[in-house]
Design a protein around this motif. Structure first.
Motif, PDB file in Angstrom:
ATOM      1  N   SER A 104       0.779  -1.203  -0.012  1.00 62.22           N
ATOM      2  CA  SER A 104      -0.095  -0.057  -0.222  1.00 62.22           C
ATOM      3  C   SER A 104       0.795   1.227   0.024  1.00 62.22           C
ATOM      4  CB  SER A 104      -1.019   0.247   1.196  1.00 62.22           C
ATOM      5  OG  SER A 104      -0.338   0.034   2.336  1.00 62.22           O
ATOM      6  N   MET A 241      -3.323   4.709 -11.415  1.00 59.32           N
ATOM      7  CA  MET A 241      -4.577   3.933 -10.954  1.00 59.32           C
ATOM      8  C   MET A 241      -4.458   2.479 -11.789  1.00 59.32           C
ATOM      9  SD  MET A 241      -6.688   4.538  -8.792  1.00 59.32           S
ATOM     10  CE  MET A 241      -7.353   6.169  -7.866  1.00 59.32           C
ATOM     11  N   ASP A 242      -3.919   2.407 -13.129  1.00 57.46           N
ATOM     12  CA  ASP A 242      -4.031   1.196 -14.003  1.00 57.46           C
ATOM     13  C   ASP A 242      -2.676   0.565 -14.156  1.00 57.46           C
ATOM     14  OD1 ASP A 242      -7.164   1.100 -15.202  1.00 57.46           O
ATOM     15  OD2 ASP A 242      -6.736   3.099 -14.676  1.00 57.46           O
ATOM     16  N   GLY A 243      -1.587   1.093 -14.028  1.00 55.15           N
ATOM     17  CA  GLY A 243      -0.484   0.701 -14.206  1.00 55.15           C
ATOM     18  C   GLY A 243       0.021   0.545 -15.726  1.00 55.15           C
ATOM     19  N   THR A 375      -7.029  -7.698 -13.781  1.00 55.89           N
ATOM     20  CA  THR A 375      -5.793  -6.598 -13.502  1.00 55.89           C
ATOM     21  C   THR A 375      -5.803  -5.404 -14.665  1.00 55.89           C
ATOM     22  OG1 THR A 375      -4.472  -7.920 -14.973  1.00 55.89           O
ATOM     23  CG2 THR A 375      -4.077  -8.494 -12.586  1.00 55.89           C
ATOM     24  N   SER A 378      -2.838  -2.840 -16.912  1.00 56.59           N
ATOM     25  CA  SER A 378      -1.649  -3.020 -16.148  1.00 56.59           C
ATOM     26  C   SER A 378      -0.435  -3.649 -16.967  1.00 56.59           C
ATOM     27  CB  SER A 378      -1.575  -3.653 -14.820  1.00 56.59           C
ATOM     28  OG  SER A 378      -0.325  -3.658 -14.223  1.00 56.59           O
ATOM     29  N   LEU A 383       2.993  -1.022 -10.553  1.00 60.74           N
ATOM     30  CA  LEU A 383       1.956  -1.175  -9.712  1.00 60.74           C
ATOM     31  C   LEU A 383       1.053  -1.980 -10.430  1.00 60.74           C
ATOM     32  CD1 LEU A 383      -0.693   1.214 -10.895  1.00 60.74           C
ATOM     33  CD2 LEU A 383       1.254   2.339 -10.095  1.00 60.74           C
ATOM     34  N   PRO A 385      -3.479  -3.240 -10.628  1.00 56.37           N
ATOM     35  CA  PRO A 385      -4.776  -3.104 -10.040  1.00 56.37           C
ATOM     36  C   PRO A 385      -5.324  -4.352  -9.937  1.00 56.37           C
ATOM     37  CG  PRO A 385      -4.920  -2.433 -12.189  1.00 56.37           C
ATOM     38  CD  PRO A 385      -3.391  -2.565 -11.962  1.00 56.37           C
ATOM     39  N   ARG A 422     -11.388  -0.939  -7.205  1.00 58.41           N
ATOM     40  CA  ARG A 422     -10.255  -2.017  -7.348  1.00 58.41           C
ATOM     41  C   ARG A 422      -9.477  -1.871  -6.024  1.00 58.41           C
ATOM     42  NH1 ARG A 422      -7.750   0.836 -12.138  1.00 58.41           N
ATOM     43  NH2 ARG A 422      -9.801   1.069 -12.687  1.00 58.41           N
ATOM     44  N   ARG A 424      -5.161  -1.507  -5.083  1.00 61.34           N
ATOM     45  CA  ARG A 424      -4.060  -1.103  -5.870  1.00 61.34           C
ATOM     46  C   ARG A 424      -2.721  -1.674  -5.271  1.00 61.34           C
ATOM     47  NH1 ARG A 424      -3.125   5.080  -7.306  1.00 61.34           N
ATOM     48  NH2 ARG A 424      -3.709   5.043  -5.185  1.00 61.34           N
TER      49      ARG A 424
END
Length: 450
Positions: A104, A241-243, A375, A378, A383, A385, A422, A424
Motif C-alpha cells: 500500500s 490507477m491502472d499501471g 488486472t 496494467s 503497480l 490493480p 479496485r 491497488r
C-alpha cells in the motif's frame, strides 16, 4: 439510511440493496452540489437561511462521506483509511503492533528508510536546519536546492529544473502559469486530479481524450489546433490507477505534426521504468527535448516529498519567477531536498533496484492473471490493480487480506466509477519472490470467497 434490512436475505442481496441506496443518495448529494438553474430569492433575514448552508456537518460532501461509512458498517466492513503505520513503510509495515506484507506504499525502490538517505537528511539538518523560513526567491535559497535541481536536470539531459514543495502543486502551478484563456489543455481522460485542477485554474479550454487513444487525440488536434494560440497535451508516464503507459514515440510525432507542447507527468514512472530506472524517456530511448515539460515527484522512487519540472532554461525561469506555487510558497526544507538528492544518486549507482522492481511487478501481474484476477490494462511495471467491479467487494477483499496479514487499500466509488472499484498493489524492489507469491495466493483466496 434505514437500519431496517429485512431478515432472511442472503449476504449478496443485502449488499445489492445497500449499494443501490448508497448510489441513489450519493447521486442526490452530487445533484444538490450543482448550480441551480435559477438563482433563488434571497431570504429576508438570516434566520430564514437553511442550516445546510452554514453548518459543515450539513455539507453535502460530509453527508456523502457519512452515508458511505454507514453502509460499510452495516456490512461489517471496517474503515481501512488513516490506519497508523508504525516506522518505515517498506516491503513490510507494522500496524497496531502486527507486521504486514505491505503493498500500500509507493516506496518503489526501498530508499525511504535507507540509512544512506537518512544520513544525508540528518547532515543537512545540521547544516541548514529544518526549514529555510522564506520563499526561495526572497531569502530561502540554499545550496542543496541547486544541487538537487542540477542533478534532476542531468538525469533528463535537460537544460534546467525547478523543484516545488508539493507534487500536486507542481502540476497545478505549471499549467496555471503557462496557459491562459486563448489556449487549450488536452489531457488523457485518466490524468491525475492535479492536471485537471491546473487546467481549470489556467482559464484555458480543457478537453480530455479517451484513455490511451492517440487516434482520437490526433483527430481532436486536427480539428481544434487552429482555434487556439498555445496547445499542450498532458499524459502520465505510468498511470497511477491502472499501471499502463502511453506510446510516447507516437505522442512525440503528434507534437511535431500539430506544433503543440507535450507534458509528461512522471510521478510513477521516474525510478520505475527503463533499464536505468530513469523513466519513460529511458524506456523508449528518447531525447530530452522530445518532450517540452518533464514533470515528476520526489515522494515515490526518490523517498522524499515535493515535485519538479525539467526542461529548457526559458521554461524553468518563467516558473521560478511567475508560478504561484513556487513564488508564494516557502522553499523546500533542506533535509527533504537532501533525501531526494541522495536517493537519486543511489538510483544511478544501483540500476539493479529498478530491475528488481520490474521483475517483481511482472511476477505479480502474471500470477494474478493466472489466478483469474482482473488486472485491467496494467503492464506490470510498478503497480497492479485488482478490479473488483464494486466498491463493497473491493472493501470486503481488502479487509480479508488485512486480516490475513497483507496491507493493500481499496479504491472505491466515487473516487472511481462503481464498476471500476479496485485494490491497488504497489510493488517494491525490496519485496521478495516468496512474498509476492504469497500475496497473490492470499488475494486469489479472498477474491473467490468475496
Amino acid at each position: 439510511m434505514s437500519s431496517r434490512i429485512p431478515k432472511g436475505l442472503s449476504r449478496t442481496v443485502k449488499e445489492q440493496l445497500i449499494q443501490r441506496v448508497l448510489e441513489r443518495r450519493v447521486q442526490r448529494m452530487e445533484d444538490y452540489g450543482r448550480p441551480a438553474s435559477k438563482k433563488p430569492a434571497a431570504p429576508a433575514t438570516g434566520d430564514a437561511i437553511d442550516e445546510r448552508f452554514w453548518r459543515f456537518d450539513q455539507h453535502p460532501v460530509y453527508q456523502q462521506m457519512q452515508l458511505l461509512r454507514e453502509g460499510a458498517a452495516k456490512l461489517g466492513i471496517s474503515d481501512p483509511y488513516f490506519r497508523v503505520h508504525e516506522g518505515v513503510a517498506g516491503a513490510t509495515v507494522r500496524i497496531a503492533g502486527r507486521l504486514y506484507s505491505n503493498f500500500s506504499s509507493y516506496n518503489y525502490l526501498g530508499y525511504c528508510g535507507d540509512p544512506r538517505v537518512n544520513a544525508a537528511a540528518l547532515r543537512e539538518i545540521e547544516a541548514s536546519g529544518t526549514s529555510v523560513s522564506a520563499s526561495r526567491v526572497v531569502s530561502g535559497e540554499r545550496g542543496i536546492h541547486r544541487r538537487l535541481e542540477r542533478a534532476l536536470a542531468q538525469a533528463y539531459g535537460a537544460e534546467d529544473c525547478v523543484a516545488f514543495v508539493s507534487g500536486h502543486a507542481t502540476n497545478v502551478s505549471t499549467l496555471a502559469q503557462l496557459f491562459g484563456p486563448r489556449d487549450l489543455v488536452i489531457h488523457d481522460a485518466y490524468a491525475h486530479n492535479s492536471v485537471v485542477v491546473g487546467a481549470q485554474l489556467s482559464g484555458a479550454k480543457r478537453l480530455p481524450f479517451p484513455h490511451g487513444d492517440l487516434g482520437s487525440l490526433d483527430e481532436i488536434l486536427s480539428t481544434q489546433r487552429r482555434h487556439f494560440e498555445r496547445v499542450v497535451v498532458v499524459v502520465e508516464g505510468l498511470y497511477g490507477m491502472d499501471g499502463d503507459f502511453p506510446d510516447l514515440p507516437e505522442l512525440v510525432r503528434l507534437r511535431r505534426k500539430h506544433k503543440v507542447f507535450l507534458m509528461v507527468d512522471e510521478a510513477h514512472s521516474f525510478g520505475t521504468m527503463g533499464p536505468r530506472g530513469l523513466g519513460i524517456r529511458d524506456h523508449f530511448g528518447l531525447a530530452a527535448d522530445d518532450v517540452d515539460i518533464w514533470m515528476g515527484t520526489l515522494s515515490k522512487s526518490l523517498a522524499s516529498c515535493g515535485g519538479f519540472v525539467a526542461g529548457t532554461r526559458a521554461l524553468v525561469e518563467q516558473l521560478k519567477f511567475q508560478s504561484h506555487g513556487f513564488l508564494y510558497s516557502v522553499g523546500m526544507p533542506p533535509p527533504v531536498a537532501a533525501a531526494a538528492l541522495a536517493a537519486l544518486q543511489l538510483l544511478h549507482a544501483e540500476p539493479e533496484r529498478p530491475t528488481r522492481l520490474q521483475a517483481n511487478a511482472r511476477l505479480f501481474l502474471e500470477l494474478a492473471q493466472a489466478a483469474g484476477i482482473d488486472t485491467g490494462p496494467s503492464r506490470g511495471v510498478a503497480l497492479v490493480p485488482a478490479i473488483t467491479g464494486s466498491s463493497i467487494r473491493a472493501a470486503r477483499i481488502a479487509q480479508a487480506l488485512f486480516e490475513r496479514g497483507v496491507s493493500v487499500h481499496p479504491i472505491v466509488y466515487p473516487a472511481v466509477a462503481e464498476n471500476a472499484a479496485r485494490l491497488r498493489f504497489f510493488l517494491s524492489a525490496d519485496h521478495g519472490e516468496e512474498q509476492v507469491r504469497s500475496a497473490v495466493e492470499t488475494l486469489a483466496t479472498a477474491w473467490h470467497e468475496a
